[in-house]
Structures are given as C-alpha cells and as structure tokens.
Write an enzyme that holds these catalytic residues in place. Structure first.
Site, PDB file in Angstrom:
ATOM      1  N   SER A   1      39.784  62.351  68.252  1.00 14.93           N
ATOM      2  CA  SER A   1      38.729  63.035  69.003  1.00 14.93           C
ATOM      3  C   SER A   1      37.490  63.298  68.146  1.00 14.93           C
ATOM      4  O   SER A   1      36.415  63.574  68.677  1.00 14.93           O
ATOM      5  CB  SER A   1      39.247  64.362  69.566  1.00 14.93           C
ATOM      6  OG  SER A   1      40.218  64.148  70.559  1.00 14.93           O
TER       7      SER A   1
ATOM      8  N   GLY B   1      40.439  62.648  73.668  1.00 20.66           N
ATOM      9  CA  GLY B   1      39.712  61.544  73.062  1.00 20.66           C
ATOM     10  C   GLY B   1      38.273  61.933  72.791  1.00 20.66           C
ATOM     11  O   GLY B   1      37.812  63.007  73.187  1.00 20.66           O
TER      12      GLY B   1
ATOM     13  N   GLY C   1      33.946  61.414  72.760  1.00 15.39           N
ATOM     14  CA  GLY C   1      32.857  60.857  73.530  1.00 15.39           C
ATOM     15  C   GLY C   1      32.583  61.535  74.853  1.00 15.39           C
ATOM     16  O   GLY C   1      33.194  62.536  75.227  1.00 15.39           O
TER      17      GLY C   1
ATOM     18  N   CYS D   1      41.922  67.748  77.482  1.00 14.33           N
ATOM     19  CA  CYS D   1      40.613  67.632  76.833  1.00 14.33           C
ATOM     20  C   CYS D   1      39.753  66.574  77.530  1.00 14.33           C
ATOM     21  O   CYS D   1      39.303  66.799  78.645  1.00 14.33           O
ATOM     22  CB  CYS D   1      40.779  67.359  75.342  1.00 14.33           C
ATOM     23  SG  CYS D   1      39.289  67.741  74.388  1.00 14.33           S
ATOM     24  N   LEU D   2      39.529  65.400  76.932  1.00 12.17           N
ATOM     25  CA  LEU D   2      38.768  64.361  77.629  1.00 12.17           C
ATOM     26  C   LEU D   2      39.465  63.974  78.922  1.00 12.17           C
ATOM     27  O   LEU D   2      38.812  63.708  79.942  1.00 12.17           O
ATOM     28  CB  LEU D   2      38.595  63.139  76.721  1.00 12.17           C
ATOM     29  CG  LEU D   2      37.811  61.967  77.307  1.00 12.17           C
ATOM     30  CD1 LEU D   2      36.387  62.370  77.677  1.00 12.17           C
ATOM     31  CD2 LEU D   2      37.794  60.786  76.326  1.00 12.17           C
TER      32      LEU D   2
ATOM     33  N   GLN E   1      38.439  66.358  81.559  1.00 11.61           N
ATOM     34  CA  GLN E   1      37.093  66.086  82.051  1.00 11.61           C
ATOM     35  C   GLN E   1      37.089  64.900  83.014  1.00 11.61           C
ATOM     36  O   GLN E   1      36.384  64.913  84.030  1.00 11.61           O
ATOM     37  CB  GLN E   1      36.168  65.815  80.860  1.00 11.61           C
ATOM     38  CG  GLN E   1      36.017  67.005  79.924  1.00 11.61           C
ATOM     39  CD  GLN E   1      35.507  66.600  78.549  1.00 11.61           C
ATOM     40  OE1 GLN E   1      35.006  65.491  78.359  1.00 11.61           O
ATOM     41  NE2 GLN E   1      35.639  67.506  77.584  1.00 11.61           N
TER      42      GLN E   1
ATOM     43  N   ASN F   1      38.567  71.090  70.581  1.00 12.29           N
ATOM     44  CA  ASN F   1      37.664  70.123  69.962  1.00 12.29           C
ATOM     45  C   ASN F   1      37.003  69.307  71.053  1.00 12.29           C
ATOM     46  O   ASN F   1      37.525  68.279  71.474  1.00 12.29           O
ATOM     47  CB  ASN F   1      38.424  69.209  68.996  1.00 12.29           C
ATOM     48  CG  ASN F   1      37.532  68.108  68.464  1.00 12.29           C
ATOM     49  OD1 ASN F   1      36.342  68.299  68.266  1.00 12.29           O
ATOM     50  ND2 ASN F   1      38.096  66.924  68.252  1.00 12.29           N
TER      51      ASN F   1
ATOM     52  N   HIS G   1      43.892  72.108  73.425  1.00 15.48           N
ATOM     53  CA  HIS G   1      44.957  71.241  72.915  1.00 15.48           C
ATOM     54  C   HIS G   1      46.269  72.016  72.839  1.00 15.48           C
ATOM     55  O   HIS G   1      46.521  72.714  71.857  1.00 15.48           O
ATOM     56  CB  HIS G   1      44.589  70.701  71.534  1.00 15.48           C
ATOM     57  CG  HIS G   1      43.476  69.715  71.562  1.00 15.48           C
ATOM     58  ND1 HIS G   1      43.692  68.368  71.735  1.00 15.48           N
ATOM     59  CD2 HIS G   1      42.130  69.879  71.485  1.00 15.48           C
ATOM     60  CE1 HIS G   1      42.523  67.730  71.740  1.00 15.48           C
ATOM     61  NE2 HIS G   1      41.569  68.625  71.594  1.00 15.48           N
TER      62      HIS G   1
ATOM     63  N   GLU H   1      49.063  70.935  72.162  1.00 20.70           N
ATOM     64  CA  GLU H   1      49.880  70.414  71.065  1.00 20.70           C
ATOM     65  C   GLU H   1      49.471  70.966  69.706  1.00 20.70           C
ATOM     66  O   GLU H   1      50.119  70.692  68.690  1.00 20.70           O
ATOM     67  CB  GLU H   1      49.797  68.880  71.037  1.00 20.70           C
ATOM     68  CG  GLU H   1      48.527  68.293  70.473  1.00 20.70           C
ATOM     69  CD  GLU H   1      47.342  68.326  71.425  1.00 20.70           C
ATOM     70  OE1 GLU H   1      46.245  67.924  71.013  1.00 20.70           O
ATOM     71  OE2 GLU H   1      47.513  68.753  72.592  1.00 20.70           O
TER      72      GLU H   1
END
Length: 386
Positions: A65, A243, A245, A271-272, A275, A313, A357, A359
């Site tokens: 990430s 991930g 970007g 996360c990504l 989104q 993140n 996250h 994890e």
C-alpha cells in the site's frame, strides 16, 4: 529559504550500519531538510506520508500500500529491534523512500537490519531529519511531493526542481505494479474449510494468515481477474484487498465489485477494497488532505457501539453523504478524529467493508472480529445482513 544545518553522521546513523554521506530531502514547496543517507545510493521521490507507529517499520516498508510514497516515521529511533523475514508483508519493499530521525541497528547480522533490506531493494533512506517538525509542516500544508537526493547531491535548487518534477500520485498505476501476474493457492480441499478468493490489489501477507488461522483455504487472484473466475461455484466468499493508489483509476475493479455484490455471496473490502466497493455502490471518493497513516486511529462502530484503535494507511475516503440510499449500503463505522467514513455494511447482503487494517502489521489487533464475521458468513454460505 533557510536550510537547517546538516546533522553529524555518527549522531544520527549507527556506525554499525554505515552511512553513505550527506543527502537532502527536498519538497515541492521549496522546503529543504539536510540529512545523512543510509539506504541505497540512489535518488528517489514520491508523495510524503507520515506514519506515527512506534514499531512495525519492517511491515511498513514491505506493505504494498506504500508503493510510490516516501514514508516519514515520527518515532525518533528506527531499526531498534531488528527484522524477522517471516514478518515481511510481501516479497519486497514497495515504498520509494524512508525518512527517519535516527537510524540504528539492534543486531549485527546484516540480513536482520532494516538498512540492509532497503539497500538490497534499491530504496533511498535519509536520517537526521526532524521528522516531527516535518509532520507538522505536512499537516499544515497538506500532501506534498518530495525527493531524497543521492548521497553527495547537495544542490538545494536542483533538489527542489527534482521534487517539483516527481509524477503526481493520482497519475500512476500502482495496483498494476504490485499485483501478481498469476493465481496462487494456500491450502487444499483436504483442509475442509471454506474457500476464500482474494483479489490482490496490494495484498499483505497477514490477511492470508488471518484466513488460514480461521481454517479457510485461500485463492489469490491478480487484479485483472474476470468476474466469472471470482464467482466460480467453489468460492465461498471474496475479499478485495488493500492496495495503493487512487480508486478512480480502477474502473474494471469497480465493475468486478458490482458483479460480486449482484451475486450476493459474502464480500469483505479492506482499505482500497473498501473504496472500490463504495464506488460500486454509487458513492464518490475524495482524497484526504494528508491521509491517515499509523497505528493509533480511533474508529467508532456505530452498529456495535464499540470504539477500536486501528492501523491505517490510505489517502482517500468514501464520501458518506454521496452513498445512494437505494444501494443498500449504510455507513457503519466512522473515524473519531475527523468523522471520515471507516466502514460500510449492506442491509440485506453479507457484505462489509473497512477502511482500516484489521490484520494490523503493524498496529493493534482490536478489529480481528472483522475476519471472524466474514469467515462465519462464508461458512454459512451467505445470508441476510444486519
């Protein structure tokens, strides 16, 4: 613009590591931070992000990430407990550069030193920077591009020009860079657990470990996978991984998420992946002023009435007010620092997403129940949401 004095190498880089000489950290707004190079003898740049974790520098460096970013660690002593290869989150570091106040070596063995990990991977690193002052500067001015110069490259004007020439974060295909080219399997049918498919957008190893720990088999797909492959009859649930970007670049992955939603089987977006599911549900996404990076972000689960400290993140948030009521999704979790969206749940389908996250790696493990809920839904073969 005043340039701070250059730090003494032996004061900021442990002699057991060995410094590579003076270098500069230059920002696109003209700011210059002198320091001492201790990574690979190269110049490299990207968007600066601040991580407040006290531990976990190894996991940060190997987290996909962080692809394309220069990571600023605010904890003042980095490298102080060595490195265990088994704790790496991918096969190599993906960040563009590392900025620390003091670089040390807790162990003498080269293979267990952070500096060796960075040097072997060709990653620039600089010590001797007042990282807390830099963090305050970024917080006041928003996300900025920057560059760590090669050792001995000390021309401030050339460094500023190089920083302004760094390609914009939004214009780069980081997922295509970090996602694997082929399918990988973990476990086999004799294990007897549910089969979880993961679309690798920048997958961390701890997510696979979390699934295996709960008795699940795992099939990891590249980001280019077709809907027909992830919706094969033997897959009991799907994860869209974290991930790097901007999700607005990932139209094919949004279409993939929409196909999984329409299919109705259990889906977890992280996360990504969160989104992307949000965009598949019709919501907009928007870049945060300076992102969330660190291991101490408080999140309120409005459904369960819990507050959890989470690892985060990301640069982008789902815009909660843009989520169509007809999508079936609702905002289920919010960040207590800035009220940004931290999770979605579907009212009818076994679908949950989290911006943080669960994890960890690094970070707290308050939110492991996210995986428990998902694997339970996969074992049950789906079912109505809350």
């Amino acid at each position: 613009m005043i340039v701070p004095p250059r730090p003494r190498a032996s004061a900021v880089v442990d002699p057991r590591i060995g410094d590579l000489g003076p270098a500069l950290l230059a920002l696109e707004d003209g700011s210059i931070f002198p320091g001492v190079a201790f990574g690979a003898p190269v110049a490299s740049g990207g968007d600066l992000v601040v991580n407040t974790s006290q531990t976990g520098y190894q996991e940060v460096c190997t987290d996909p990430s962080y692809a394309g970013q220069v990571v600023v660690m605010t904890y003042p002593l980095i490298g102080n407990y060595g490195r265990l290869v088994a704790d790496d989150q991918s096969l190599r570091p993906w960040l563009r550069g590392l900025v620390v106040a003091n670089a040390t070596a807790a162990v003498l063995e080269d293979a267990r030193q952070l500096a060796s990990l960075l040097r072997d991977a060709g990653i620039a690193a600089i010590a001797g920077v007042d990282t807390r002052a830099l963090a305050r500067h970024l917080r006041a001015n928003g996300s900025l591009r920057g560059i760590v110069t090669a050792p001995g490259s000390l021309d401030p004007e050339a460094a500023r020009a190089a920083a302004r020439g760094v390609q914009r974060w939004e214009d780069q295909d980081f997922v295509g860079e970090v996602s694997p080219p082929e399918i990988t399997e973990y476990g086999d049918a004799t294990d007897g657990g549910p089969l979880i498919g993961i679309v690798d957008l920048g997958l961390k190893s701890n997510i696979v470990r979390a699934m295996r720990h709960r008795g699940a088999r795992v099939r990891v797909f590249p980001h280019t996978v077709a809907p027909s492959d992830v919706l094969s009859s033997d897959i009991d649930g799907m994860i869209l991984s974290p991930g790097p970007g901007d999700p607005t670049r990932l139209g094919a992955q949004v279409d993939l998420a929409r196909a999984i939603i329409d299919d109705g089987r259990p889906l977890l977006g992280i996360c990504l992946g969160h989104q992307i599911v949000g965009r598949a549900g019709g919501a907009d996404t928007r870049r945060l002023r300076f992102g969330h990076h660190g291991a101490n972000h408080p999140v309120h689960d409005v459904d369960l009435g819990l507050v959890q400290v989470t690892a985060q993140n990301h640069e982008v948030q789902v815009v909660g007010e843009s989520l169509p009521a007809a999508s079936g999704f609702r905002v289920s979790q919010v960040n207590l620092n800035d009220r940004s969206v931290e999770g979605l749940r579907h009212r009818d389908l076994p679908i949950e997403t989290v911006q943080y996250h669960p994890e960890g790696a690094p970070g707290p493990l308050d939110a492991l129940a996210v995986f428990d809920r998902f694997v339970a839904a996969a074992r049950a073969g789906g079912g109505p949401g809350d």
